[in-house]
Design a protein around this motif. Structure first.
Motif, PDB file in Angstrom:
ATOM      1  N   GLY A 110      75.933  59.981  55.671  1.00 34.12           N
ATOM      2  CA  GLY A 110      76.001  61.432  55.490  1.00 34.12           C
ATOM      3  C   GLY A 110      74.649  62.073  55.233  1.00 34.12           C
ATOM      4  N   ALA A 111      74.678  63.401  55.101  1.00 33.49           N
ATOM      5  CA  ALA A 111      73.443  64.148  54.855  1.00 33.49           C
ATOM      6  C   ALA A 111      72.953  63.967  53.418  1.00 33.49           C
ATOM      7  N   PHE A 112      73.879  63.742  52.496  1.00 31.71           N
ATOM      8  CA  PHE A 112      73.493  63.434  51.104  1.00 31.71           C
ATOM      9  C   PHE A 112      72.457  62.314  51.107  1.00 31.71           C
ATOM     10  N   TRP A 136      71.812  74.632  48.814  1.00 36.47           N
ATOM     11  CA  TRP A 136      72.946  73.714  48.659  1.00 36.47           C
ATOM     12  C   TRP A 136      72.826  73.113  47.253  1.00 36.47           C
ATOM     13  N   TYR A 139      70.026  69.986  46.201  1.00 36.80           N
ATOM     14  CA  TYR A 139      68.611  69.814  46.572  1.00 36.80           C
ATOM     15  C   TYR A 139      67.756  69.593  45.319  1.00 36.80           C
ATOM     16  N   ASN A 181      67.694  74.990  55.546  1.00 35.65           N
ATOM     17  CA  ASN A 181      69.080  74.711  55.963  1.00 35.65           C
ATOM     18  C   ASN A 181      69.577  75.852  56.855  1.00 35.65           C
ATOM     19  N   ASN A 185      74.293  77.274  54.405  1.00 34.40           N
ATOM     20  CA  ASN A 185      75.343  77.280  53.395  1.00 34.40           C
ATOM     21  C   ASN A 185      74.685  77.805  52.129  1.00 34.40           C
ATOM     22  N   ASP A 219      67.804  70.584  57.260  1.00 32.69           N
ATOM     23  CA  ASP A 219      69.192  70.225  56.976  1.00 32.69           C
ATOM     24  C   ASP A 219      70.078  70.957  57.985  1.00 32.69           C
ATOM     25  N   ALA A 221      73.278  70.285  58.823  1.00 30.20           N
ATOM     26  CA  ALA A 221      74.667  69.842  58.634  1.00 30.20           C
ATOM     27  C   ALA A 221      75.647  70.665  59.482  1.00 30.20           C
ATOM     28  N   TYR A 222      75.351  71.948  59.679  1.00 28.94           N
ATOM     29  CA  TYR A 222      76.311  72.842  60.374  1.00 28.94           C
ATOM     30  C   TYR A 222      75.830  73.241  61.772  1.00 28.94           C
ATOM     31  N   THR A 247      74.887  65.482  59.501  1.00 25.72           N
ATOM     32  CA  THR A 247      76.075  64.743  59.064  1.00 25.72           C
ATOM     33  C   THR A 247      77.214  65.040  60.025  1.00 25.72           C
ATOM     34  N   LYS A 250      80.889  67.565  58.765  1.00 30.19           N
ATOM     35  CA  LYS A 250      81.278  68.965  58.974  1.00 30.19           C
ATOM     36  C   LYS A 250      81.915  69.127  60.351  1.00 30.19           C
ATOM     37  N   ARG A 258      81.746  58.619  55.633  1.00 31.11           N
ATOM     38  CA  ARG A 258      80.367  59.079  55.487  1.00 31.11           C
ATOM     39  C   ARG A 258      79.465  58.556  56.599  1.00 31.11           C
TER      40      ARG A 258
HETATM   41  N1  PMP Z   1      73.705  69.902  53.250  1.00 28.21           N
HETATM   42  C1  PMP Z   1      74.509  70.978  53.212  1.00 28.21           C
HETATM   43  C2  PMP Z   1      73.919  72.323  53.463  1.00 28.21           C
HETATM   44  C3  PMP Z   1      75.865  70.839  52.912  1.00 28.21           C
HETATM   45  O1  PMP Z   1      76.645  71.919  52.850  1.00 28.21           O
HETATM   46  C4  PMP Z   1      76.381  69.538  52.671  1.00 28.21           C
HETATM   47  C5  PMP Z   1      77.841  69.312  52.335  1.00 28.21           C
HETATM   48  N2  PMP Z   1      78.479  70.328  51.680  1.00 28.21           N
HETATM   49  C6  PMP Z   1      75.512  68.460  52.741  1.00 28.21           C
HETATM   50  C7  PMP Z   1      74.179  68.673  53.035  1.00 28.21           C
HETATM   51  C8  PMP Z   1      76.011  67.064  52.504  1.00 28.21           C
HETATM   52  O2  PMP Z   1      76.796  66.660  53.570  1.00 28.21           O
HETATM   53  P1  PMP Z   1      77.614  65.265  53.519  1.00 28.21           P
HETATM   54  O3  PMP Z   1      78.562  65.374  52.344  1.00 28.21           O
HETATM   55  O4  PMP Z   1      78.337  65.199  54.813  1.00 28.21           O
HETATM   56  O5  PMP Z   1      76.627  64.199  53.312  1.00 28.21           O
END
Ligand code: PMP
Length: 408
Positions: A110-112, A136, A139, A181, A185, A219, A221-222, A247, A250, A258
């Motif tokens: 995942g992006a985390f 987010w 960070y 990002n 978000n 980032d 993610a979206y 990731t 989403k 993940r």
């Molecule tokens: N970056 C942003 C902007 C997010 O909104 C999220 C998840 N809410 C993440 C990273 C982390 O994504 P993931 O849980 O898929 O690792």
């Protein structure tokens, strides 16, 4: 135990990390939402980007197909598997028109994990990373956890765009990276090409001044959740010293399975130096690779997506309905969130008033936008329908003497 021993139960570093995530944790552990009965059938839970419908059948069948082992290594340790890297590099080549190379792809859970690995790789204690507010949630905590100094720069409130002057003013000799990002978000803003070009120019100049690169952590993610057929300009196409972070959680709406990645663009100079460093960081941050089954399924998962036009219709429905009630809504260009101005200055109080109607939303105080709240559009249609009287009732009960949308 002496006071001193008590104070040392956890590291000062994790204590500081905890402090940086305290607004999130307070909400998560101590709010009307956290105290709700999660199974109550009247709940309208718009708080997080979790699924409220069954997963894509193709997602499930892909995992099922890949579950039976096809060789003895099927469930062996899996790292940045060549097949996963090829799949991702090919997808990026097609989507971005740049010759991404498989060895520049680092597959993460995942992006985390991608953010943690990138930040772990880039900073020494005391180095600075700029992050954009509203951010987010994590960070700041991730930066603190690696001994860095998070430097907050607010967006331009009127346009929701990056404030380039403020970013330029925040750069110092210790600046190692900036996190951007887009689509954003919580605002839903896609940063436009002019902004990204100007950002690239200022980062290039500052890197030259500093004598070392300032990296851009993009980032994304979206990046596949874009509305109205808009173009998505990636910051990585404008600035070579970028780490692209993605990731699948989403696009597939499966955040509990993940998988994601870091990719270095082929335009990045001397990126060979980063390759082993990123691998080392993946190992020491806790084996930050997706599990074997997800990697076996990746070529199929790469082709799937939730229904974006359906998400867009939900955005439009809620924008229209809430707008007609008197809410001020900011429809997003991408992501699956809707930002709404709180009719009360005190967004926490207004969110509690909504919670009394069993409508749960995320207060802006949790994401550095007091005076707003965020609705997740991953709610199902039935929940959207059911929530409308609750949104109307909470607004009606708001004392108009405290704040009107125009004053807030
Ligand atoms: N970056 C942003 C902007 C997010 O909104 C999220 C998840 N809410 C993440 C990273 C982390 O994504 P993931 O849980 O898929 O690792």
């Amino acid at each position: 135990m002496s006071d001193n021993a008590k104070a040392n139960v956890v590291s000062a570093r994790i204590d500081a990390t905890l402090e940086a995530m305290s607004p999130f944790l307070r909400f998560f552990q101590d709010s009307a939402w956290s105290g709700r009965d999660p199974k109550h059938q009247d709940n309208c839970d718009f708080v997080f980007g979790n699924p409220h419908e069954m997963p894509l059948p193709e997602f499930v069948s892909s995992l099922q197909r890949n579950l039976p082992p096809q060789d003895q290594d099927w469930y062996a340790y899996k790292v940045n598997e060549p097949e996963s890297r090829r799949t991702i590099a090919e997808s990026l080549r097609e989507r971005r028109g740049l010759p991404f190379e498989p060895q520049d792809v680092f597959v993460t859970n995942g992006a985390f994990a991608a953010l943690s690995v990138s930040i772990c790789t880039l900073i020494d204690p005391g180095d600075e990373i700029i992050f954009i507010s509203p951010p987010w949630f994590f960070y700041e905590s991730i930066i603190v956890n690696y001994g860095g100094n998070p430097v907050r720069v607010k967006i331009d409130d009127s346009t929701l765009d990056l404030d380039l002057e403020a970013i330029a003013a925040a750069i110092t000799k210790r600046t190692r990276a900036i996190i951007v990002n887009s689509p954003n978000n919580p605002t839903g803003k896609i940063f436009p090409p002019e902004t990204l070009q100007a950002l690239a120019n200022l980062l290039t100049e500052a890197s030259e001044r500093n004598g070392s690169p300032i990296y851009l952590l993009s980032d994304e993610a979206y990046s596949r959740i874009i509305f109205d057929d808009l173009e998505y300009p990636s910051p990585t196409s404008y600035y070579p010293n970028s780490l692209l972070i993605y990731t699948y959680g989403k696009t597939l709406l499966t955040p509990g399975q993940r998988i994601g990645y870091i990719a270095l663009p082929p335009t990045m100079p001397s990126r060979a130096k980063l390759r082993n460093a990123l691998l080392a960081a993946q190992l020491v941050t806790g084996f930050a690779f997706p599990n074997a089954l997800l990697q076996h399924s990746l070529a199929e998962l790469e082709t799937l997506s939730i229904d974006i036009p359906k998400l867009q219709r939900k955005r439009d429905r809620l924008t229209d309905e809430l707008g007609a009630m008197g809410y001020e809504v900011k429809p997003p260009e991408g992501t699956f969130y809707l930002l709404v101005r709180s009719p009360l200055h005190d967004d926490l109080a207004f969110c509690e008033a909504l919670a009394a109607q069993k409508v749960y939303v995320l207060p802006g105080t949790v994401f550095e936008m007091p005076g707003f709240f965020r609705i997740s559009l991953t709610a199902n249609d039935e929940m959207v329908e059911r929530s409308l009287p609750g949104f109307a009732a909470a607004l009606k009960r708001t004392p108009s003497t405290i704040a009107t949308p125009a004053e807030a």
